[in-house]
Design an enzyme around this catalytic site. Sequence first.
Site, PDB file in Angstrom:
ATOM      1  N   LYS A  13     -31.624 -94.070 -38.702  1.00 51.94           N
ATOM      2  CA  LYS A  13     -32.345 -92.873 -38.248  1.00 51.94           C
ATOM      3  C   LYS A  13     -33.537 -93.237 -37.360  1.00 51.94           C
ATOM      4  O   LYS A  13     -33.770 -92.608 -36.338  1.00 51.94           O
ATOM      5  CB  LYS A  13     -32.871 -92.043 -39.440  1.00 51.94           C
ATOM      6  CG  LYS A  13     -31.808 -91.536 -40.374  1.00 51.94           C
ATOM      7  CD  LYS A  13     -32.393 -90.674 -41.473  1.00 51.94           C
ATOM      8  CE  LYS A  13     -33.360 -91.390 -42.407  1.00 51.94           C
ATOM      9  NZ  LYS A  13     -32.735 -92.400 -43.273  1.00 51.94           N
ATOM     10  N   ARG A  88     -37.164 -84.941 -48.187  1.00 47.78           N
ATOM     11  CA  ARG A  88     -36.281 -85.726 -49.045  1.00 47.78           C
ATOM     12  C   ARG A  88     -35.967 -84.973 -50.333  1.00 47.78           C
ATOM     13  O   ARG A  88     -35.113 -85.410 -51.093  1.00 47.78           O
ATOM     14  CB  ARG A  88     -36.983 -87.029 -49.428  1.00 47.78           C
ATOM     15  CG  ARG A  88     -36.553 -88.270 -48.662  1.00 47.78           C
ATOM     16  CD  ARG A  88     -37.444 -89.376 -49.160  1.00 47.78           C
ATOM     17  NE  ARG A  88     -37.011 -90.718 -48.873  1.00 47.78           N
ATOM     18  CZ  ARG A  88     -37.261 -91.377 -47.759  1.00 47.78           C
ATOM     19  NH1 ARG A  88     -37.852 -90.772 -46.761  1.00 47.78           N
ATOM     20  NH2 ARG A  88     -36.901 -92.639 -47.644  1.00 47.78           N
ATOM     21  N   ARG A 122     -31.863-106.551 -41.388  1.00 39.53           N
ATOM     22  CA  ARG A 122     -32.922-105.922 -40.590  1.00 39.53           C
ATOM     23  C   ARG A 122     -34.247-106.695 -40.666  1.00 39.53           C
ATOM     24  O   ARG A 122     -34.696-107.079 -41.738  1.00 39.53           O
ATOM     25  CB  ARG A 122     -33.128-104.488 -41.087  1.00 39.53           C
ATOM     26  CG  ARG A 122     -34.221-103.758 -40.351  1.00 39.53           C
ATOM     27  CD  ARG A 122     -34.076-102.271 -40.447  1.00 39.53           C
ATOM     28  NE  ARG A 122     -34.288-101.747 -41.791  1.00 39.53           N
ATOM     29  CZ  ARG A 122     -34.207-100.456 -42.097  1.00 39.53           C
ATOM     30  NH1 ARG A 122     -33.880 -99.595 -41.169  1.00 39.53           N
ATOM     31  NH2 ARG A 122     -34.411-100.059 -43.325  1.00 39.53           N
ATOM     32  N   ARG A 155     -38.861-105.895 -44.417  1.00 40.34           N
ATOM     33  CA  ARG A 155     -39.631-104.923 -45.201  1.00 40.34           C
ATOM     34  C   ARG A 155     -39.342-105.127 -46.681  1.00 40.34           C
ATOM     35  O   ARG A 155     -38.209-105.376 -47.062  1.00 40.34           O
ATOM     36  CB  ARG A 155     -39.226-103.499 -44.800  1.00 40.34           C
ATOM     37  CG  ARG A 155     -39.899-103.045 -43.545  1.00 40.34           C
ATOM     38  CD  ARG A 155     -39.324-101.785 -42.965  1.00 40.34           C
ATOM     39  NE  ARG A 155     -38.726-100.875 -43.916  1.00 40.34           N
ATOM     40  CZ  ARG A 155     -38.198 -99.692 -43.559  1.00 40.34           C
ATOM     41  NH1 ARG A 155     -38.206 -99.317 -42.307  1.00 40.34           N
ATOM     42  NH2 ARG A 155     -37.655 -98.907 -44.453  1.00 40.34           N
ATOM     43  N   ARG A 166     -32.916 -97.317 -53.699  1.00 41.20           N
ATOM     44  CA  ARG A 166     -33.180 -96.248 -52.741  1.00 41.20           C
ATOM     45  C   ARG A 166     -31.911 -95.441 -52.446  1.00 41.20           C
ATOM     46  O   ARG A 166     -31.956 -94.231 -52.270  1.00 41.20           O
ATOM     47  CB  ARG A 166     -33.735 -96.830 -51.428  1.00 41.20           C
ATOM     48  CG  ARG A 166     -35.115 -97.437 -51.600  1.00 41.20           C
ATOM     49  CD  ARG A 166     -35.483 -98.247 -50.386  1.00 41.20           C
ATOM     50  NE  ARG A 166     -35.917 -97.404 -49.287  1.00 41.20           N
ATOM     51  CZ  ARG A 166     -35.794 -97.729 -48.012  1.00 41.20           C
ATOM     52  NH1 ARG A 166     -35.227 -98.832 -47.652  1.00 41.20           N
ATOM     53  NH2 ARG A 166     -36.248 -96.930 -47.082  1.00 41.20           N
TER      54      ARG A 166
HETATM   55  P1  AMP Z   1     -38.337 -94.818 -45.340  1.00 36.58           P
HETATM   56  O1  AMP Z   1     -38.858 -95.774 -44.348  1.00 36.58           O
HETATM   57  O2  AMP Z   1     -38.128 -93.418 -44.775  1.00 36.58           O
HETATM   58  O3  AMP Z   1     -37.108 -95.298 -46.037  1.00 36.58           O
HETATM   59  O4  AMP Z   1     -39.471 -94.648 -46.463  1.00 36.58           O
HETATM   60  C1  AMP Z   1     -39.964 -95.749 -47.191  1.00 36.58           C
HETATM   61  C2  AMP Z   1     -40.557 -95.294 -48.490  1.00 36.58           C
HETATM   62  O5  AMP Z   1     -41.639 -94.363 -48.263  1.00 36.58           O
HETATM   63  C3  AMP Z   1     -39.605 -94.534 -49.423  1.00 36.58           C
HETATM   64  O6  AMP Z   1     -38.813 -95.411 -50.190  1.00 36.58           O
HETATM   65  C4  AMP Z   1     -40.601 -93.743 -50.278  1.00 36.58           C
HETATM   66  O7  AMP Z   1     -41.219 -94.591 -51.225  1.00 36.58           O
HETATM   67  C5  AMP Z   1     -41.646 -93.343 -49.257  1.00 36.58           C
HETATM   68  N1  AMP Z   1     -41.328 -92.052 -48.603  1.00 36.58           N
HETATM   69  C6  AMP Z   1     -41.107 -91.849 -47.268  1.00 36.58           C
HETATM   70  N2  AMP Z   1     -40.849 -90.563 -47.011  1.00 36.58           N
HETATM   71  C7  AMP Z   1     -40.885 -89.910 -48.192  1.00 36.58           C
HETATM   72  C8  AMP Z   1     -40.689 -88.547 -48.581  1.00 36.58           C
HETATM   73  N3  AMP Z   1     -40.362 -87.599 -47.695  1.00 36.58           N
HETATM   74  N4  AMP Z   1     -40.829 -88.241 -49.894  1.00 36.58           N
HETATM   75  C9  AMP Z   1     -41.152 -89.177 -50.805  1.00 36.58           C
HETATM   76  N5  AMP Z   1     -41.335 -90.475 -50.511  1.00 36.58           N
HETATM   77  C10 AMP Z   1     -41.211 -90.859 -49.212  1.00 36.58           C
END
Ligand code: AMP
Length: 216
Positions: A13, A88, A122, A155, A166
């Site tokens: 994404k 989410r 990645r 990361r 996740r």
């Molecule tokens: P991402 O890079 O979008 O996968 O986000 C990394 C981490 O940030 C996730 O595993 C959550 O811990 C937190 N996070 C990001 N966006 C959200 C969201 N909309 N709601 C809750 N936690 C979030």
Amino acid sequence: MKLVFIGPPGIGKGTYAKMLNQRYGIPHISTGDIFREEIAKGTELGLKVKQYVEKGLLVPDEVVIEVVKKVLQSPMCSKGFILDGFPRTLRQAEELDKIVKIDVAFLFEAPVEVIVERVSGRLVCPKCGAIYNISWKPPKTPGICDVCGTPLIRRKDDEPEVVRERYKIYKQTFAPVIEYYRGKGVLIEIDAARDATLVVADVERILIEKGLIVKT
Ligand code: AMP
């Protein structure tokens, strides 16, 4: 143009949003990126979300909603945005609706093996945010960012056990969000088990058909 990108972590994404951002200047708002930046800077928000982000757990709705509200109401987003990683949960989707009306929610899909392979290879640049993959988009010098020369990192939440956690959370929490947008008639599914350029070409075609962008 107000877009939401939905899909499991690691499907790409962020890459698609960055490509569209480069071509059309639409701001790419990634809640994950915002949290990682705040953690790196050691801010109050960073300290609050660190424990969740590093374990791959969802940050509480109130915290995320507050952050997104502030960003979407800033001048940067006055002409539109791509939201990546938000909403989410159903509550986040409902709260978002109170702030703005979403034009399209794109749902990116691919078999889980494809995602695991993408995520495990990645590497990201902690300085400029460039994304690489050791299998299909390696940096010119191993481990070093092509753009700014900074050593690349994996990361913390791309570690295999965190990725599995996740993915499980994605499956558990996203069904209501997807159904929410399907019910509103704005959900469009995209096959993301293909090269990123083909995926983005599909997104562009749809946005042109809907009159949201002009062909460049
Ligand atoms: P991402 O890079 O979008 O996968 O986000 C990394 C981490 O940030 C996730 O595993 C959550 O811990 C937190 N996070 C990001 N966006 C959200 C969201 N909309 N709601 C809750 N936690 C979030």
